[in-house]
Design a protein around this motif. Structure first.
Motif, PDB file in Angstrom:
ATOM      1  N   UNK A 154       0.832  -1.205   0.000  1.00  0.00           N
ATOM      2  CA  UNK A 154       0.000   0.000   0.000  1.00  0.00           C
ATOM      3  C   UNK A 154       0.862   1.249   0.000  1.00  0.00           C
ATOM      4  N   UNK A 155       1.871   1.267   0.844  1.00  0.00           N
ATOM      5  CA  UNK A 155       2.723   2.444   0.958  1.00  0.00           C
ATOM      6  C   UNK A 155       3.413   2.755  -0.365  1.00  0.00           C
ATOM      7  N   UNK A 156       3.926   1.736  -1.035  1.00  0.00           N
ATOM      8  CA  UNK A 156       4.627   1.958  -2.305  1.00  0.00           C
ATOM      9  C   UNK A 156       3.685   2.412  -3.409  1.00  0.00           C
ATOM     10  N   UNK A 157       2.512   1.794  -3.502  1.00  0.00           N
ATOM     11  CA  UNK A 157       1.556   2.179  -4.546  1.00  0.00           C
ATOM     12  C   UNK A 157       1.056   3.595  -4.320  1.00  0.00           C
ATOM     13  N   UNK A 159       2.496   5.979  -2.943  1.00  0.00           N
ATOM     14  CA  UNK A 159       3.572   6.959  -3.108  1.00  0.00           C
ATOM     15  C   UNK A 159       4.322   6.738  -4.416  1.00  0.00           C
ATOM     16  N   UNK A 160       3.588   6.242  -5.407  1.00  0.00           N
ATOM     17  CA  UNK A 160       4.210   5.952  -6.700  1.00  0.00           C
ATOM     18  C   UNK A 160       4.728   7.210  -7.385  1.00  0.00           C
ATOM     19  N   UNK A 161       4.259   8.407  -6.931  1.00  0.00           N
ATOM     20  CA  UNK A 161       4.781   9.647  -7.506  1.00  0.00           C
ATOM     21  C   UNK A 161       6.260   9.833  -7.191  1.00  0.00           C
ATOM     22  N   UNK A 162       6.761   9.074  -6.202  1.00  0.00           N
ATOM     23  CA  UNK A 162       8.183   9.143  -5.848  1.00  0.00           C
ATOM     24  C   UNK A 162       9.039   8.242  -6.731  1.00  0.00           C
ATOM     25  N   UNK A 163       8.381   7.457  -7.602  1.00  0.00           N
ATOM     26  CA  UNK A 163       9.133   6.527  -8.438  1.00  0.00           C
ATOM     27  C   UNK A 163       9.771   5.440  -7.596  1.00  0.00           C
ATOM     28  N   UNK A 164      10.986   5.083  -7.929  1.00  0.00           N
ATOM     29  CA  UNK A 164      11.684   4.031  -7.193  1.00  0.00           C
ATOM     30  C   UNK A 164      12.082   4.476  -5.788  1.00  0.00           C
ATOM     31  N   UNK A 165      11.953   5.778  -5.511  1.00  0.00           N
ATOM     32  CA  UNK A 165      12.270   6.286  -4.179  1.00  0.00           C
ATOM     33  C   UNK A 165      11.202   5.970  -3.147  1.00  0.00           C
ATOM     34  N   UNK A 166      10.102   5.353  -3.578  1.00  0.00           N
ATOM     35  CA  UNK A 166       9.029   5.044  -2.634  1.00  0.00           C
ATOM     36  C   UNK A 166       9.473   4.059  -1.559  1.00  0.00           C
ATOM     37  N   UNK A 167      10.420   3.152  -1.906  1.00  0.00           N
ATOM     38  CA  UNK A 167      10.881   2.179  -0.913  1.00  0.00           C
ATOM     39  C   UNK A 167      11.596   2.865   0.238  1.00  0.00           C
ATOM     40  N   UNK A 168      12.447   3.846  -0.078  1.00  0.00           N
ATOM     41  CA  UNK A 168      13.150   4.579   0.978  1.00  0.00           C
ATOM     42  C   UNK A 168      12.150   5.283   1.895  1.00  0.00           C
TER      43      UNK A 168
END
Length: 368
Positions: A154-157, A159-168
């Motif tokens: 949920x958190x990654x989806x 915050x998908x506007x962050x691109x691959x930075x969503x994991x951090x």
């Protein structure tokens, strides 16, 4: 006077309002479905997003509806803010019950993220975007993707506007991303017999949790509020493993609601209304794009009607409720030769007299 483009939020979604007669009286009641889309768009900064949320909350607080079925209110803080902002007008509400994470809690666990990223680097090094990465890892790193857990997904989806930075971002403590289905019901009338249902299996991680809320609404009947799965722009199907396509998943979800609604209606001799973002609709001439139309027609065969589109479908004058010019959508998901689609819907029992149902469609233009 002209309004600066940066301050205009046009066509966020649509309010579909059904004015339904209460039998044996001259009064009526209003049910509204509204996808508020509290999902940060790639073109929005945090200030713009916050202003948009306030504009939506202010609009809802002034609604004349008896019942609101809202979709895409994902975060606990957003749900709390809407409930508080609308409390004087809508004293009753229903939401998915989820345990609140503590301030030191992180949505993702580092060991699971590291395992996922190692697999992604090994198997999907050619992915250029987060969408391509997800499509690749859904097939080649399924075990690692599943181990991330629903909260991390949920958190990654979201915050998908962050691109691959969503994991951090999702490894940081204090970010609240629970297993909510993004649904919220607000009511001026007393709610009872509240239930919630999650479609996704407990032991499997999906991109976003889907389900429904339902409640008996005093003086109206039993109302279901939902947001069903939609077709993804990804090159592969990445839903629950029990399905092989999004249309199969959407159909199964709709049938779960129909089964529950019909059981309640039969047991309690009460009308059931199905509201929400259904993500299916028929094609209408060369204006409205087909979206899982077989599911739509299957619902009609099971004893429900769609007064907004009406019948016969081929002669419908219904407008798109998610339109191609909406600034908050992924343009790649639309065939630009069409005006848009009609995913938003309130199904009513077919025995309701069509002539006594009035539909009001309000495209909200919000200034903030």
């Amino acid at each position: 006077m002209s309004v600066p483009a940066a301050r205009l939020l046009a066509l966020v979604s649509v309010l579909i309002i059904f004015h339904l007669p209460i039998f044996s009286t001259s009064s009526s009641y209003k049910i509204v479905t509204f996808n508020v889309r509290f999902l940060r768009h790639t073109s929005e900064n945090e200030t713009e997003y916050s202003r948009r949320r306030r504009a939506v909350a202010n609009t809802l607080a002034q609604s004349e509806a008896d019942l609101l079925c809202l979709q895409e209110v994902w975060l606990p803080d957003d749900i709390d803010s809407i409930v508080e902002a609308t409390r004087s007008n809508f004293p009753e509400h229903h939401r998915m019950t989820v345990p609140g994470p503590g301030p030191s809690h992180s949505p993702c666990r580092r060991e699971h993220v590291n395992a996922y990223l190692r697999c992604a680097a090994s198997e999907c090094s050619g992915a250029r975007t987060s969408a391509e990465l997800l499509a690749c890892t859904a097939v080649l790193c399924h075990a690692e993707l599943n181990s991330l857990g629903q909260e991390c997904s949920h958190c990654n989806v979201l915050n998908s506007h962050l691109g691959l930075g969503s994991f951090s971002y999702c490894l940081q403590p204090g970010n609240q991303y629970s297993k909510t289905n993004g649904l919220l019901m607000l009511s001026k009338r007393r709610l009872s017999e509240k239930t919630e249902y999650t479609f996704s299996p407990e032991n499997e991680t999906v991109l976003l949790t889907r389900g429904y809320l339902s409640a008996k609404v005093e003086g109206i009947g039993h109302v279901f509020c939902t947001h069903l799965s939609t077709a993804s722009s990804l090159s592969v199907y990445v839903g629950p493993t029990q399905f092989s396509s999004y249309i199969e998943e959407n159909s199964w979800q709709m049938n779960q609601i129909l089964d529950a609604a019909n059981a309640i209606a039969k047991k309690n001799s009460i009308s059931a209304f199905l509201a929400g973002d259904m993500n299916h609709c028929p094609a209408i001439e060369n204006r409205i794009q087909d979206e899982f139309s077989s599911v739509y027609y299957a619902v009609l065969k099971r004893g429900y009607a769609d007064p907004y589109i009406g019948k016969p479908v081929i002669k419908s004058k219904a407008q798109c409720t998610l339109c191609a010019e909406n600034p908050l959508i992924n343009k790649d998901s639309f065939n630009q030769t069409y005006e848009g689609v009609i995913p938003d819907r309130i199904y009513v029992p077919a025995e309701y007299a069509w002539s006594n149902i009035r539909i009001e469609v309000r495209f909200e233009i919000m200034f903030y």
